[in-house]
Design a protein around this motif. Structure first.
Motif, short mmCIF file in Angstrom:
data_model
loop_
_atom_site.label_atom_id
_atom_site.label_comp_id
_atom_site.label_asym_id
_atom_site.label_seq_id
_atom_site.Cartn_x
_atom_site.Cartn_y
_atom_site.Cartn_z
N THR A 1 0.84 -1.19 0.00
CA THR A 1 0.00 0.00 0.00
C THR A 1 0.87 1.24 0.00
O THR A 1 1.92 1.27 0.64
CB THR A 1 -0.89 0.06 1.25
N ARG B 1 -8.42 0.94 -3.97
CA ARG B 1 -8.17 2.37 -3.85
C ARG B 1 -6.77 2.65 -3.35
O ARG B 1 -6.22 3.73 -3.59
CB ARG B 1 -9.20 3.01 -2.91
N LEU C 1 -4.29 1.22 -4.46
CA LEU C 1 -3.43 0.85 -5.58
C LEU C 1 -2.71 -0.46 -5.32
O LEU C 1 -1.50 -0.59 -5.54
CB LEU C 1 -2.43 1.98 -5.88
N SER C 2 -3.47 -1.45 -4.87
CA SER C 2 -2.93 -2.78 -4.60
C SER C 2 -3.15 -3.67 -5.81
O SER C 2 -4.29 -3.92 -6.20
CB SER C 2 -3.61 -3.40 -3.38
N TYR D 1 -6.80 -5.92 -7.58
CA TYR D 1 -7.30 -6.03 -8.95
C TYR D 1 -7.30 -7.48 -9.43
O TYR D 1 -8.18 -7.88 -10.21
CB TYR D 1 -6.46 -5.16 -9.88
N LYS E 1 -5.09 -3.72 -15.14
CA LYS E 1 -4.88 -2.68 -14.13
C LYS E 1 -3.84 -3.12 -13.10
O LYS E 1 -3.02 -2.32 -12.66
CB LYS E 1 -6.20 -2.33 -13.46
N LEU F 1 -0.01 -1.33 -12.40
CA LEU F 1 0.59 -0.99 -11.11
C LEU F 1 1.88 -1.75 -10.86
O LEU F 1 2.80 -1.24 -10.21
CB LEU F 1 -0.41 -1.29 -9.98
#
Length: 499
Positions: A341, A393, A395-396, A400, A422, A426
């Motif tokens: 995170t 949210r 961004l993990s 996804y 996605k 990341l």
């Protein structure tokens, strides 16, 4: 109990309790995932977090049992590793004499033993009590669910339609839930469920013709792996088969087992009984050579010949779609992971919350994803998706990947592909993300894209040792295990192979 508030020393003591009770050992990076399990266990006993923790550290039996029930998560589904079931059927067809006995060790919520029974019955081996399946697990709660034989679509995401139609009956679920599926009684009657602790208990019986212990050994210490394998091998009949997950095969080196290559699948066998049908199409069996082994270091009475060495892994083709699922558990314990995170944006001075630590933020995200997985397992896909999106949210990439799994379970393959993309945006080197695309593209009949994804996955593995653990959802897949799964293989269809 507030997540992220336990210090590392206390968490280490909690893990010691878990290890001594059932053998489970976590990587240090996963230790924080025990906090949500502690909170759930405390709630189940109507205790405060602090009171439950005191009982647990004093090793009060009911507290230890409650903690095991919530810390050991068995992630599995029907017809996982179908190549193993094909090899099992080939062996069962050659069996003569009494019933063909199979042990599913670490059966979690029952999908594995029921799949074994379905495979044998669909091959025409189910009449007249020709086989019996013993299914064991350390979790009483998992066994209770297995005995009911009721599953959500999440557990059926890999079963073929004709098998689902024959062996499972669908019925409406409660409001807000997906349709539930009940295993046919003709299948249920062939499986016996029993509580058993692989780490501490003697084998429940002897003379098994096949033993499944998949995605369990990877959670044990090397010493316990050898002790458990010793007991499993001793429980096999001559010529009996031992099925472990692909990445666990090297752990069996030195145990005196033969490795048969049956249609590209490594199958472990106790020698002394011919298997002509399989060997006629297989490579010559490899017999492990015993070496020196310090039995005293294992702190047990019966020494096991051979040293625990990891040899180069052989290519293990995985027929059908290349869905690289993980090891826990399966049929094995599947502790939640700790997701990566980023730092949260600072709040305005007037309303800024107390500063959170990296450990507390990681624990919160691990809790979200754990809850999302539990919701998906229960068939509550809307809840699972909502929790995964909340975790995303931060961004993990893992969040996804979970969204992709939920989408695939609903047969929305395009949404699943988009979610994986996605995750890869990341984390471009997320090998399991590329491997998941291989499976999705194959299902969409986009062969060139599937091959490109396979090559990307292999490039992401460059430079990683075989034992290097990979990031992903409910997985402890190693780099070596994924390399095996990505190896080129003959095209096959269905769990029974090409038709």
């Amino acid at each position: 109990m507030s997540e992220g508030l336990l210090d590392d020393a206390t968490l280490a003591k909690v893990e010691e309790v878990l290890q001594s009770a059932c053998g489970l050992t976590l990587a240090s990076s996963l230790r924080r995932s025990l906090e949500p399990a502690l909170a759930r266990a405390a709630l189940s006993r109507n205790l405060s977090g602090a009171a439950f923790l005191r009982q647990l550290l004093m090793r009060e039996p009911t507290a230890v049992e409650a903690f095991i029930e919530h810390a050991v998560i068995g992630e599995t589904y029907f017809f996982r590793h179908p190549e193993h079931l094909r090899a099992l059927v080939a062996r069962a067809r050659l069996h003569q004499g009494g019933p063909f006995h199979v042990w599913s060790a670490g059966c979690a919520s029952g999908e594995e033993p029921y799949s074994i029974a379905m495979a044998l019955m669909s091959a025409g081996l189910g009449n007249g009590g020709r086989f019996r399946v013993l299914a064991t697990d350390v979790s009483g709660r998992a066994l209770q669910r297995a005995k009911t034989g009721v599953y959500s679509p999440w557990s059926l995401r890999r079963i073929e339609p004709e098998l689902e139609k024959r062996f499972l009956a669908s019925h409406p679920a409660a409001s807000g839930q997906d349709t539930q599926h009940t295993v046919a009684q003709e299948v249920v009657r062939t499986v016996d469920f029993r509580r058993h602790n692989l780490a501490t208990d003697a084998v429940p019986s002897m003379g098994f013709h096949a033993i499944f212990c998949r995605n369990v050994l990877i959670y044990f210490t090397p010493e316990l792996v050898r002790a458990v394998l010793s007991r499993l091998v001793s429980a096999l009949a001559p010529g009996g088969l031992l099925f472990v997950s692909p990445a666990e095969v090297p752990l069996t080196n030195g145990m005196g087992l033969e490795t048969l290559d049956v249609d590209g699948t490594p199958v472990l066998r106790l020698p002394l009984e011919p298997w002509a049908a399989a060997e006629s199409v297989a490579a010559p069996p490899r017999r492990d050579s015993p070496g020196a082994f310090a039995a005293a270091s294992l702190r047990r009475d019966t020494p096991v010949p051979g040293s625990l060495r990891v040899e180069p892994r052989r290519s293990t083709p995985v027929p059908g779609s290349l869905r690289v699922e993980p090891f826990r558990p399966t049929p094995g314990p599947m502790p939640a992971y700790v997701a990566r995170t980023p730092q949260p944006a600072p709040a305005p001075e007037a309303t800024r919350a107390p500063a959170s630590t990296p450990a507390s933020r990681a624990a919160q995200d691990a809790g979200l994803l754990t809850r999302a997985l539990e919701a998906a397992h229960a068939g509550h896909f809307e809840e699972a998706e909502a929790l995964a999106r909340e975790a995303a949210r931060a961004l993990s990439p893992e969040a996804y990947l979970l969204l992709a799994m939920v989408a695939e379970s609903r047969n929305d393959l395009y949404a699943a592909v988009e979610a994986v993309r996605k995750a890869l945006y990341l984390e471009p080197q997320l090998a399991l993300g590329h491997a998941t695309l291989v499976a999705l593209y194959n299902r969409l009949d986009r062969r060139e894209d599937a091959e490109r994804a396979r090559q990307n996955a292999l490039r992401a593995l460059d430079g990683l040792d075989d034992e290097h653990p990979l990031r992903g959802v409910e997985t402890t897949m190693t780099a070596g295990g994924l390399r095996q799964a990505l190896a080129p293989r003959p095209s096959q269809m269905g769990w029974q192979g090409a038709r």
